[in-house]
Design an enzyme around this catalytic site. Structure first.
Site, PDB file in Angstrom:
ATOM      1  CG  HIS A  90      -1.867   1.005   1.462  1.00 16.46           C
ATOM      2  ND1 HIS A  90      -1.567   2.288   1.840  1.00 16.46           N
ATOM      3  CD2 HIS A  90      -3.215   0.958   1.344  1.00 16.46           C
ATOM      4  CE1 HIS A  90      -2.683   2.995   1.939  1.00 16.46           C
ATOM      5  NE2 HIS A  90      -3.703   2.207   1.647  1.00 16.46           N
ATOM      6  CG  ASP A 167       0.345  -2.099   6.231  1.00 15.73           C
ATOM      7  OD1 ASP A 167       0.202  -1.794   5.030  1.00 15.73           O
ATOM      8  OD2 ASP A 167      -0.551  -1.932   7.080  1.00 15.73           O
ATOM      9  CD  GLN A 170      -7.901  -5.395   3.999  1.00 17.13           C
ATOM     10  OE1 GLN A 170      -7.791  -4.200   3.736  1.00 17.13           O
ATOM     11  NE2 GLN A 170      -9.081  -5.971   4.144  1.00 17.13           N
ATOM     12  CE  LYS A 193      -7.849  -1.296   5.407  1.00 16.46           C
ATOM     13  NZ  LYS A 193      -8.479  -1.462   4.101  1.00 16.46           N
ATOM     14  CB  CYS A 331      -3.809   3.339  -1.386  1.00 15.68           C
ATOM     15  SG  CYS A 331      -5.044   4.586  -1.033  1.00 15.68           S
TER      16      CYS A 331
END
Lengths: 373, 150
Positions: A90, A167, A170, A193, A331
Site C-alpha cells: 500500500h 503493516d 488489512q 478497518k 492506494c
C-alpha cells in the site's frame, strides 16, 4: 456502519466522562483517563503484546509507519543502507520510505511478486543483504488479499539481525494477530478497518526498540520536564504521544475490540474464508471476469476486472444495486501497474456479509456485463 | 435492473463506448495534448488538425471508463468544423451542464452532448466526463502540459 456499542461508547464519553486525560486531578479527568488507558490495555491484550509500554496510539497505520521511518529510521539507517519492502505494498508502506531515502540517501529495495499476487519468497530472501537495515512488509494485501508468510520472513530477517515492521491494517480485522507468536519488531494498524472510529491507529513496537528511539513529535504529554535550557522526555508509551490524544476514538477502539472478542477472531476468519470460497467459485463461472490476486493464502478479498468494462463503471452500476465496492487503484498503484490494469473493482468481505449478498453481487455483475454488451 | 442509472448510462453512451468515433491517431497533428486522471485511470491523447482557427479534424487514443470514452468520442464529433471560439463556448456550456452551476440547463445549446447531462447527479463521475473537454481547452490554448480533472 459502525457497531452500536462503539457509537454509544463515544456518545457516553462525550456526555458523561469527558475531560482531558493525564493532566487533571478532578473526577472527570480521572474517569476519562481510566477509559483511555483501559483501552490501551485492551489493545495490548488483543494483540498479545508484552506491556502497555509497547502500545502507541497514532492516527492510523500510515502515521505508524511514518513514525518508524522518521524515528527508528533516522537513528539506525544511513546513506547506502537498504530498506526492503515488497511489490504488493500500500502507498503508506512505500511513500514514507521513499521520503526517508530521499532525506538520507538510503536505498529502497522491492521484493517481486508473481502473477498470482504472491511474494516470490526466494527473491525476497536473496534481497536480505548485509546492507539491509529494515524489512517492512504487508501482512495481508488490501488490493489482492494475499497473506504473506510473515513468520518465515521474520525468521529469515532476524537470522541476519534485521528488524521487521508489519503493516497489519488489512490483516487485523480478519485474523488473530499475536505479537509473541509473530515476533515482529513493529506492527502498524488502523482502527477504521477494525470497526472502530477513523483517526485512530496503533503502532506496536518491542520495548527495547522503542526505548532507544528519539521522539517523533514534540509537545505536551511526551515530556517529563521542560525548561528553556533543556527538556526531559517522558517514559513509554507517552514519549510518542504528543498533545491531547483522540480520546473518544481510543475509547471507541477499545469497545470495538471488546465487540470482536465476544465473537472471536478465529471464528471470524473461518466464516470469512467460507465467504471467500463461495464468492471465488461463483466469480470463476462468470465469463469475462478475471480475478486479480489468487494467492494460495488469501484473506476475504475479491479484486477483479471485467473485459472492456472499466472498474469505475462497475462501481457505479453496483452502487445502484446497493453494493459498495471499491473501484480504483486501492492506494496500490504499483500493484495495478504489475497486473497491467488501470484499476480493479474490489469486493472486501467481512463478518457481517452473507452468501445471499454475494449472490446479489454476482447477479449484478452478470447483468452489467449484459448491459454493456 | 439499473433503471435508475438510465439517466447516466444512456444507450448513446453505450454506443460510443463500444464504438468510439474518431478513435485514431492524426499524424503530424497541429495540436496534441494528454489528459490523465491517475486516481481513476482514465487517460487520453487528443489530436487536433487546424486550418487557421477552425478545427478540421479531431481524434483520440487512450482508454478509460465508459463515461470518459463516450465524452471524448462525442466531443471529437461535435467540434469538427467549429472555430476555436465556438469550441470554447461549447466547453463552457458542457462544464455548466455537468457541474450543475446552471439550474436551468439549456440542453438544446449543447446538442448531442445533452446525453451526459445526467452525470451531474453522480459527482464522483463528473471528472470522467469533463476530462475530454479540459484536454481540448488546453489543446486550443496550445498548452503542452498534461491535463487532469482530479
Amino acid at each position: 456502519q459502525k457497531p452500536q456499542a462503539v457509537i454509544d461508547s463515544i456518545v457516553h464519553l462525550y456526555s458523561h466522562d469527558y475531560a482531558n486525560v493525564h493532566r487533571g486531578v478532578h473526577t472527570l479527568s480521572v474517569r476519562s483517563t481510566d477509559r483511555f488507558e483501559g483501552a490501551r490495555t485492551k489493545v495490548k491484550d488483543f494483540i498479545n503484546a508484552a506491556s502497555e509500554k509497547e502500545i502507541i496510539f497514532v492516527r492510523g497505520a500510515t502515521e505508524a509507519i511514518n513514525l518508524v521511518a522518521q524515528s527508528y529510521g533516522k537513528s539506525n539507517i544511513k546513506a547506502g543502507d537498504e530498506i526492503l519492502i515488497t511489490a504488493m505494498e500500500h502507498h503508506s508502506n512505500i511513500v514514507p520510505w521513499q521520503i526517508f531515502c530521499q532525506q538520507t540517501g538510503a536505498v529502497l529495495k522491492v521484493a517481486p511478486i508473481n502473477l498470482q499476487g504472491e511474494l516470490i519468497y526466494d527473491e525476497f530472501e536473496k534481497l536480505l543483504s548485509d546492507k539491509t537495515r529494515l524489512v517492512s512488509v504487508v501482512h495481508m494485501s488490501n488490493a489482492l488479499g494475499t497473506i504473506n508468510p510473515v513468520k518465515k520472513m521474520i525468521a529469515a530477517a532476524h537470522a541476519k539481525g534485521i528488524p521487521v515492521l508489519l503493516d497489519g491494517a488489512q490483516a487485523i480485522p480478519h485474523m488473530t494477530v499475536d505479537m509473541q507468536d509473530l515476533d515482529c519488531d513493529f506492527y502498524a494498524f488502523s482502527g477504521h478497518k477494525l470497526y472502530a472510529p477513523t483517526g485512530i491507529g496503533v503502532l506496536y513496537g518491542k520495548q527495547a526498540l522503542l526505548e532507544a528511539m528519539p521522539p517523533y513529535q514534540g509537545g505536551g504529554d511526551m515530556i517529563r520536564k521542560v525548561t528553556f535550557a533543556e527538556t526531559e522526555y517522558n517514559v513509554l508509551p507517552y514519549r510518542f504521544e504528543a498533545g491531547t490524544p483522540a480520546i473518544a476514538e481510543v475509547v471507541g477502539l477499545g469497545v470495538a475490540i471488546d465487540y470482536l472478542n465476544t465473537i472471536g477472531m478465529d471464528k471470524i476468519a473461518a466464516y470469512e474464508a467460507d465467504l471467500l470460497d463461495y464468492a471465488t467459485e461463483k466469480a470463476r463461472q462468470i465469463k469475462g471476469l478475471r480475478i486479480i490476486g489468487e494467492a494460495k493464502q488469501k484473506g476475504a478479498i475479491l479484486s477483479f476486472v471485467l473485459d472492456k468494462i472499466h472498474p469505475h463503471d462497475i462501481g457505479t452500476m453496483l452502487d445502484s444495486l446497493g453494493i459498495a465496492v471499491r473501484a480504483g487503484h486501492h492506494c496500490a498503484m504499483p500493484v495495478m501497474d504489475f497486473f497491467k490494469v488501470p484499476a480493479t473493482a474490489r469486493a472486501s468481505f467481512a463478518m457481517y456479509n452473507t452468501k445471499e449478498e454475494i449472490d446479489v453481487l454476482m447477479n449484478g455483475i452478470e447483468s452489467l456485463i449484459e448491459v454493456f454488451g | 435492473m439499473f433503471d435508475e442509472l438510465r439517466d447516466l448510462y444512456q444507450e448513446v453512451i453505450f454506443d460510443h463506448n463500444r464504438n468510439p468515433r474518431n478513435f485514431r491517431v492524426i499524424e503530424n497533428a497541429d495540436r496534441k495534448v494528454e489528459g490523465f486522471n491517475p486516481l481513476c485511470g482514465d487517460r487520453l491523447t487528443l489530436f487536433l488538425q487546424m486550418d487557421g482557427d477552425r478545427i478540421t479534424d479531431a481524434s483520440f487514443q487512450g482508454s478509460g471508463c465508459a463515461i470518459s470514452t463516450a465524452s471524448v468520442s462525442l466531443m471529437t464529433e461535435i467540434v469538427k468544423g467549429k472555430t476555436e471560439q465556438e469550441a470554447e463556448e461549447l466547453f463552457k456550456k458542457f462544464h455548466e451542464m455537468t457541474t450543475g452551476k446552471d439550474e436551468q440547463i439549456n440542453l438544446e445549446a449543447v446538442g448531442k452532448l445533452a446525453v451526459l447531462a445526467g452525470v451531474r447527479e453522480y459527482p464522483a463521475r463528473v471528472k470522467c466526463a469533463t476530462l475530454a473537454w479540459h484536454t481540448l481547452d488546453a489543446a486550443l490554448k496550445n498548452e503542452q502540459k498534461s491535463i487532469s480533472t482530479e
